[in-house]
Design a protein around this motif. Structure first.
Motif, PDB file in Angstrom:
ATOM      1  N   GLU A  68       2.685  45.758 -32.256  1.00  0.00           N
ATOM      2  CA  GLU A  68       1.783  45.803 -31.099  1.00  0.00           C
ATOM      3  C   GLU A  68       2.420  45.135 -29.882  1.00  0.00           C
ATOM      4  O   GLU A  68       2.328  45.635 -28.757  1.00  0.00           O
ATOM      5  CB  GLU A  68       0.428  45.163 -31.434  1.00  0.00           C
ATOM      6  N   LYS A  69       3.125  44.010 -30.124  1.00  0.00           N
ATOM      7  CA  LYS A  69       3.820  43.314 -29.023  1.00  0.00           C
ATOM      8  C   LYS A  69       4.916  44.198 -28.433  1.00  0.00           C
ATOM      9  O   LYS A  69       5.095  44.272 -27.216  1.00  0.00           O
ATOM     10  CB  LYS A  69       4.469  42.022 -29.546  1.00  0.00           C
ATOM     11  N   GLU A  70       5.693  44.826 -29.313  1.00  0.00           N
ATOM     12  CA  GLU A  70       6.818  45.652 -28.873  1.00  0.00           C
ATOM     13  C   GLU A  70       6.332  46.896 -28.132  1.00  0.00           C
ATOM     14  O   GLU A  70       6.921  47.299 -27.127  1.00  0.00           O
ATOM     15  CB  GLU A  70       7.689  46.035 -30.075  1.00  0.00           C
ATOM     16  N   ILE A  71       5.251  47.493 -28.619  1.00  0.00           N
ATOM     17  CA  ILE A  71       4.700  48.672 -27.940  1.00  0.00           C
ATOM     18  C   ILE A  71       4.254  48.293 -26.527  1.00  0.00           C
ATOM     19  O   ILE A  71       4.520  49.013 -25.559  1.00  0.00           O
ATOM     20  CB  ILE A  71       3.548  49.291 -28.770  1.00  0.00           C
ATOM     21  N   ALA A  72       3.627  47.126 -26.383  1.00  0.00           N
ATOM     22  CA  ALA A  72       3.192  46.666 -25.059  1.00  0.00           C
ATOM     23  C   ALA A  72       4.389  46.373 -24.157  1.00  0.00           C
ATOM     24  O   ALA A  72       4.356  46.650 -22.951  1.00  0.00           O
ATOM     25  CB  ALA A  72       2.311  45.424 -25.202  1.00  0.00           C
ATOM     26  N   LEU A  73       5.470  45.844 -24.747  1.00  0.00           N
ATOM     27  CA  LEU A  73       6.671  45.519 -23.967  1.00  0.00           C
ATOM     28  C   LEU A  73       7.386  46.787 -23.490  1.00  0.00           C
ATOM     29  O   LEU A  73       7.840  46.850 -22.347  1.00  0.00           O
ATOM     30  CB  LEU A  73       7.627  44.672 -24.825  1.00  0.00           C
ATOM     31  N   TRP A  74       7.478  47.780 -24.358  1.00  0.00           N
ATOM     32  CA  TRP A  74       8.268  48.980 -24.038  1.00  0.00           C
ATOM     33  C   TRP A  74       7.457  50.086 -23.376  1.00  0.00           C
ATOM     34  O   TRP A  74       8.024  50.950 -22.711  1.00  0.00           O
ATOM     35  CB  TRP A  74       8.963  49.498 -25.301  1.00  0.00           C
ATOM     36  N   PHE A  75       6.147  50.080 -23.576  1.00  0.00           N
ATOM     37  CA  PHE A  75       5.297  51.109 -22.964  1.00  0.00           C
ATOM     38  C   PHE A  75       4.142  50.451 -22.205  1.00  0.00           C
ATOM     39  O   PHE A  75       2.973  50.678 -22.529  1.00  0.00           O
ATOM     40  CB  PHE A  75       4.777  52.091 -24.029  1.00  0.00           C
ATOM     41  N   PRO A  76       4.481  49.651 -21.163  1.00  0.00           N
ATOM     42  CA  PRO A  76       3.404  48.979 -20.415  1.00  0.00           C
ATOM     43  C   PRO A  76       2.490  49.993 -19.721  1.00  0.00           C
ATOM     44  O   PRO A  76       1.350  49.673 -19.378  1.00  0.00           O
ATOM     45  CB  PRO A  76       4.165  48.113 -19.401  1.00  0.00           C
ATOM     46  N   GLU A  77       3.004  51.204 -19.515  1.00  0.00           N
ATOM     47  CA  GLU A  77       2.215  52.253 -18.854  1.00  0.00           C
ATOM     48  C   GLU A  77       1.119  52.806 -19.763  1.00  0.00           C
ATOM     49  O   GLU A  77       0.258  53.562 -19.324  1.00  0.00           O
ATOM     50  CB  GLU A  77       3.128  53.385 -18.379  1.00  0.00           C
TER      51      GLU A  77
END
Ligand code: DAT
Ligand code: MG
Length: 150
Positions: free
Chosen positions: A126-135
């Motif tokens: 979840e952290k990585e998804i937020a970091l890589w796909f902030p859009e």
């Protein structure tokens, strides 16, 4: 959960070696739903954040340099046990120990050139998804879901 998500990234060596399609294909064929994908050349700070847990390791500077050597292909897949199953599909961190049939076991030899990243826990995913796909990520339903999950 069948809605579990994992962050998968084809590293610069995987992109250069033309393995993006192969890696996407393996996850698609397994039954995972592709919910985000993009080629990215992130700033150094983003890679340092992604690998923050490893910042004290001796190989950290080399890891960041390698990750900055070319674009990466960022992916999010969703499906049953996506984090754990994704790690199994990638194979052991050191390709010399990765089982044949895994991505690293089939395409890599060196730990510092192991082609792909996969989240290790649901929380980190979840952290990585937020970091890589902030859009944010597009939502859609997979029509063949009843053929993949009970
Ligand atoms: P993984 O990528 O399997 O989650 P990790 O999070 O422990 O493994 O390490 C991240 C990456 O750092 C790994 O894919 C390759 C690199 N790395 C790990 N251990 C290393 C080592 N001993 N020497 C060089 N690079 C290493
Ligand atoms: Mg890791």
């Amino acid at each position: 959960s069948i809605r579990e998500r994992t962050y998968i990234m084809v590293k610069p060596d995987g992109v250069q070696r033309g393995l993006v399609g192969e890696i996407i294909s393996r996850f698609e064929k397994r039954g995972f739903k592709l919910i985000a994908a993009k080629l990215a050349s992130p700033p150094k700070e983003q890679l340092e954040k992604h690998y923050a847990d490893l910042s004290s390791k001796p190989f950290f500077p080399g890891l960041i340099k390698y990750m900055l050597s070319g674009p990466v292909f960022a992916l999010v897949f969703e499906g049953l046990d996506a984090v754990k199953t994704g790690r199994v599909m990638l194979g052991a961190t050191n390709p010399l120990q990765s089982a044949a049939g895994t991505i690293r076991g089939d395409y890599a030899l060196a730990v510092g050139r192991n082609i792909c990243h996969g989240s290790d826990t649901v929380e980190n995913a979840e952290k990585e998804i937020a970091l890589w796909f902030p859009e944010g990520i597009v939502q859609y339903s997979l029509l063949q879901e009843s053929m993949i999950f009970e």
